[in-house]
Structures are given as structure tokens and as C-alpha cells.
Design a protein around this motif. Structure first.
Motif, short mmCIF file in Angstrom:
data_model
loop_
_atom_site.label_atom_id
_atom_site.label_comp_id
_atom_site.label_asym_id
_atom_site.label_seq_id
_atom_site.Cartn_x
_atom_site.Cartn_y
_atom_site.Cartn_z
N THR A 294 5.27 -8.43 20.29
CA THR A 294 5.15 -9.87 20.50
C THR A 294 6.25 -10.34 21.43
O THR A 294 7.43 -10.05 21.21
N ALA A 295 5.85 -11.07 22.47
CA ALA A 295 6.78 -11.53 23.49
C ALA A 295 7.09 -13.00 23.30
O ALA A 295 6.20 -13.82 23.04
N TYR A 296 8.39 -13.34 23.41
CA TYR A 296 8.87 -14.72 23.28
C TYR A 296 9.59 -15.11 24.56
O TYR A 296 10.77 -14.79 24.76
N PHE A 297 8.86 -15.78 25.45
CA PHE A 297 9.41 -16.22 26.73
C PHE A 297 8.87 -17.61 27.05
O PHE A 297 7.93 -18.09 26.39
N GLU A 298 9.45 -18.24 28.07
CA GLU A 298 8.93 -19.51 28.57
C GLU A 298 7.42 -19.40 28.73
O GLU A 298 6.90 -18.44 29.31
N ASN A 299 6.69 -20.41 28.23
CA ASN A 299 5.23 -20.33 28.18
C ASN A 299 4.58 -20.16 29.55
O ASN A 299 3.51 -19.55 29.66
N ASN A 300 5.19 -20.70 30.58
CA ASN A 300 4.61 -20.63 31.92
C ASN A 300 5.06 -19.40 32.71
O ASN A 300 4.66 -19.23 33.86
N LEU A 301 5.89 -18.57 32.07
CA LEU A 301 6.33 -17.35 32.74
C LEU A 301 5.22 -16.30 32.64
O LEU A 301 4.79 -15.94 31.53
N ASN A 302 4.76 -15.83 33.76
CA ASN A 302 3.63 -14.90 33.79
C ASN A 302 4.02 -13.52 33.28
O ASN A 302 4.99 -12.92 33.74
N LEU A 303 3.28 -13.01 32.28
CA LEU A 303 3.47 -11.65 31.79
C LEU A 303 2.28 -10.82 32.27
O LEU A 303 1.13 -11.22 32.13
N HIS A 304 2.58 -9.66 32.85
CA HIS A 304 1.53 -8.84 33.44
C HIS A 304 1.60 -7.43 32.86
O HIS A 304 2.61 -6.74 33.00
N ARG A 305 0.51 -7.00 32.21
CA ARG A 305 0.45 -5.67 31.60
C ARG A 305 -0.17 -4.67 32.58
O ARG A 305 -1.14 -4.97 33.26
N THR A 306 0.44 -3.49 32.64
CA THR A 306 -0.06 -2.45 33.51
C THR A 306 0.33 -1.09 32.94
O THR A 306 0.91 -1.00 31.86
N LYS A 307 0.00 -0.01 33.65
CA LYS A 307 0.36 1.33 33.20
C LYS A 307 1.80 1.66 33.58
O LYS A 307 2.29 1.23 34.63
N LEU A 308 2.45 2.42 32.72
CA LEU A 308 3.82 2.85 33.02
C LEU A 308 3.85 3.73 34.27
O LEU A 308 4.73 3.60 35.11
N LEU A 309 2.84 4.60 34.39
CA LEU A 309 2.74 5.44 35.57
C LEU A 309 2.48 4.57 36.79
O LEU A 309 1.50 3.83 36.85
N GLY A 310 3.35 4.61 37.74
CA GLY A 310 3.20 3.81 38.94
C GLY A 310 3.81 2.42 38.84
O GLY A 310 3.69 1.62 39.78
N ALA A 311 4.50 2.12 37.72
CA ALA A 311 5.06 0.78 37.54
C ALA A 311 6.14 0.47 38.58
O ALA A 311 6.28 -0.68 39.03
N ASP A 312 6.93 1.48 38.96
CA ASP A 312 7.97 1.25 39.97
C ASP A 312 7.36 0.78 41.28
O ASP A 312 7.83 -0.20 41.89
N ASP A 313 6.32 1.48 41.73
CA ASP A 313 5.67 1.11 42.98
C ASP A 313 4.98 -0.25 42.87
O ASP A 313 4.97 -1.03 43.83
N PHE A 314 4.41 -0.50 41.69
CA PHE A 314 3.74 -1.79 41.45
C PHE A 314 4.74 -2.94 41.62
O PHE A 314 4.43 -3.96 42.23
N TYR A 315 5.95 -2.75 41.09
CA TYR A 315 6.98 -3.79 41.19
C TYR A 315 7.38 -4.01 42.65
O TYR A 315 7.46 -5.16 43.12
#
Length: 381
Positions: A294-315
Motif C-alpha cells: 500500500t502506497a501513501y503519497f500525495e494523491n495527485n502524484l502519478n504512480l506507474h507500475r511496470t516490470k523490474l526487468l528493464g526498469a532502468d531503461d524505462f526511467y
């Protein structure tokens, strides 16, 4: 007979020591890069007013502009350390949304071992309303004990939406026993907002002290007289460089710092999945059974789920666009990895930004900009 406002008169007043009512800094007319500056022409017009503001506070209050000034962390620590030489009640304001990030290490040593400490947990309005307040107090008691603090009491409040201010003032009066009251805390915990509410409730004067979301608004101690001749003293916030606010510009701060009740966001994650927290941070579920986090952050802050593999390049590809807001200085090595193995239900805390609650028995990582702390603690909720 009205005194003529001449430059000689101004210099005499400056030599006696006059302070900005907004930040507490000593006024001066010689160096625009240092605290308390106001041009001579402006000071001539305002020196005898009830709201004497330095240029920095004037621009902050009227235009929401921030100007950096030359003050070091040692300056703040020195000002706070002076309290240990007095007999006082210490009102220690912490940000209940960022408890870890608002801790002052060694506080009793700074303020004197014999001075009682009243802990005011501010911004409680940001936490989910269903959170049991007694459980929260017990959790805070354990956190404070780990800091070596035995509080005289713990008080939950919201400086921006005060509902129990009279109860807080009654508690302060009971504990202070004729002593001065020093309000201490790190930057951005809401000290000045809280004091403004106290002043408003007692005098009707609003926004006497400069407040903002920018770290380090109060630059020197501000003394407010109490009815018995003692003082309520607002001290500068100690700047903790490991908070997310220090890697964001003012435009992006508003997207990262919560303003309303946080709406928890729960994800069912398989191992080797990642959640990006805007472009500011990253949470990796590396190993363990499929779990709910469960994530607790500012409501308008976008959270984006993806695969760990390739996450560095995605960022690298999406930071500043799909993954926004982002740190002021974006490089390929902006985010630094911190690894954890959980042995109990825990929070992975990103200092000043929020946290992710995770179950026991899993391997996780938290990523944040260089210099921003990522910590693990027993789950608050």
C-alpha cells in the motif's frame, strides 16, 4: 511630533537591532544576498509600520517567490543549542506524515536534559481518517523512545485545520509553569503555521509569521509575548538535507507534498515488479510471495507500475514526461538504490515524500535521488 525618517535615523534603528516580523532575521540594507535585507528606500517607508518585512519575506508573502540566503546548518544548530542554557518548555513539532524525516537527532542534548518536551504531531489531517489515534500515539511513543525522548505528552493536531487548538494551549499552560515556550522542529513541519494559529486565536491577527512550503523560511528566533511576561519563541527549522524538498524546484514541490487526506493505493504485486513514484522515486518488489503493498503519497502524484526487468531503461526514457515530476538535476544515475529484507510488517519510507507499507518476509528496494534517505521502520498503519 513625528520623527523624520532619515538615513541616519534608519542606521540608528538598525544598530539597535530591528527584526523582520516574518522570518525573525535582523534587518540590514547592505547585502541583498544575506538574511534581513531591505533596500534603504523601502525601509524608510516601512520602518515604523506594524508589519516590517525583509525583501525575502515580502516577495514570499505577496508573490510566492523564494530567495536563497547565506545560512549554514551550523547557524541553525547554534541557535537551537542556546535553548539548553534556559529553563523552558520545549514544544517539539513533528510532521506525522514524515516522522522519520522530521526527527531531530539528539534533541534533549540540544535543548537541555531537564527541559520538558511536549511533542506536537502536526498534519494529522493528512493521514486516513480511519487510523486509530491511540494506536498512532503508541507508535509515536515507540519512535520517540528510540530517539531517547520521553515526552511529557504527545498531542495530535493539524495547524492548517485546527480543531483542538484550545486543548493544546491548555496543555502548554499546564506544562510550562511560568517558563518561556520554545517551538522547535525541522524545516517544513508547520511550526510557523501552528504559531500563526495560536496568535490568531488569542489576538485575531492573521499570518503574522511568514509561512511557506519552502524549507528554511524562519531565519532567526521570533519572540511573541505571553500574558505573564514570558515568551512563545519560534525557532528556525533545522534543515535536513536528506528530504525530497531539497532536490525539487518550487514548481514541482506542490506535486510532491500532500495537502489533503491521503488516499492509500494498494497494489497486488508479483516478484520482479516495480512502482515508479512519479520521476522522484522507485519501489522494487524483488523476491517473495505475491503480496499486497500500500502506497501513501500525495494523491495527485502519478504512480506507474511496470516490470523490474528493464526498469532502468524505462526511467531514462520517460523521466520528466510519463514519470513526472522529476528531480531538478536529472542524470542517468539520479536514483540511488537501498535494499531491505522485511522481518515484520514495515514501511519503506522516502524522506519527505511518503512511504510504501509491505508485509514481512520479502525482499524490496527503494530508490531515491542522491542524498535523499530511504529507510525502513515498523509499519505506522
Amino acid at each position: 511630533m513625528t520623527t523624520e525618517i532619515t538615513e541616519t535615523y534608519i542606521q540608528e534603528q538598525l544598530s539597535e537591532g530591528i527584526r523582520c516580523i516574518g522570518c525573525g532575521a535582523l534587518m540590514q540594507v547592505t547585502d541583498a544576498n544575506k538574511s534581513g535585507y531591505l533596500p534603504m528606500s523601502a525601509l524608510k517607508k516601512t520602518i515604523d509600520s506594524d508589519e516590517l518585512l525583509c525583501q525575502r519575506c515580502f516577495r514570499l508573502r505577496h508573490y510566492n517567490e523564494i530567495q536563497p540566503v547565506e545560512l549554514t546548518d551550523d547557524d541553525f544548530a547554534t541557535l537551537l543549542h542556546q535553548i539548553s542554557e534556559t529553563k523552558a518548555l520545549i514544544v517539539y513539532v513533528i510532521d506525522v506524515f514524515d516522522v522519520t524525516g522530521s526527527e531531530i537527532s539528539g534533541l534533549p542534548r540540544f535543548v537541555g536534559q531537564d527541559n520538558p518536551i511536549l511533542v506536537v504531531a502536526n498534519k494529522v489531517d493528512l493521514l486516513p481518517k480511519l487510523l486509530n489515534k491511540n494506536r498512532l500515539k503508541n507508535w509515536l511513543q515507540a519512535e520517540l523512545k528510540a530517539q531517547g525522548i520521553q515526552p511529557a505528552d504527545i498531542f495530535l493536531t493539524s495547524a492548517t485545520k485546527p480543531q483542538n487548538l484550545d486543548d493544546l494551549l491548555d496543555k502548554v499552560d499546564t506544562l510550562r509553569q511560568g517558563r518561556d515556550v520554545y517551538v522547535v522542529g525541522v524545516t517544513n513541519v508547520g511550526k510557523s503555521t501552528l504559531i500563526n494559529q495560536i496568535i490568531k486565536s488569542r489576538t485575531g491577527v492573521t499570518d503574522l509569521i511568514t509561512t511557506s512550503r519552502f524549507p528554511g523560511t524562519t531565519l532567526d528566533r521570533i519572540e511573541i509575548p505571553l500574558a505573564d511576561g514570558q515568551f512563545l519563541i519560534d525557532t528556525p527549522g533545522i534543515i535536513k538535507r536528506d528530504q525530497i524538498a531539497h532536490v525539487l524546484d518550487d514548481k514541482n514541490l506542490k506535486y510532491a507534498l500532500p495537502k489533503n487526506e491521503i488516499k492509500p493505493r494498494t497494489y497486488q504485486l508479483n516478484p520482479e515488479q516495480t512502482i515508479f513514484i512519479g520521476g522522484l522515486a522507485r519501489f522494487d518488489f524483488e523476491a517473495g510471495q505475491r503480496s499486497a503493498v500500500t502506497a501513501y503519497f500525495e494523491n495527485n502524484l502519478n504512480l506507474h507500475r511496470t516490470k523490474l526487468l528493464g526498469a532502468d531503461d524505462f526511467y531514462k526514457k520517460h523521466v520528466g514526461n510519463l514519470l513526472a515530476p522529476s528531480p531538478t538535476q536529472v542524470t542517468t544515475s539520479t536514483l540511488v538504490k537501498h535494499q531491505f529484507h522485511t522481518t515484520e510488517k514495515s514501511d519503506i519510507v522516502f524522506a519527505g515524500l511518503g512511504w510504501v507499507t509491505v508485509p514481512a518476509g520479502i525482499e524490496v528496494s527503494g530508490w531515491a535521488p542522491q542524498g535523499v534517505s530511504v529507510l525502513i521502520r515498523k509499519a505506522m498503519i
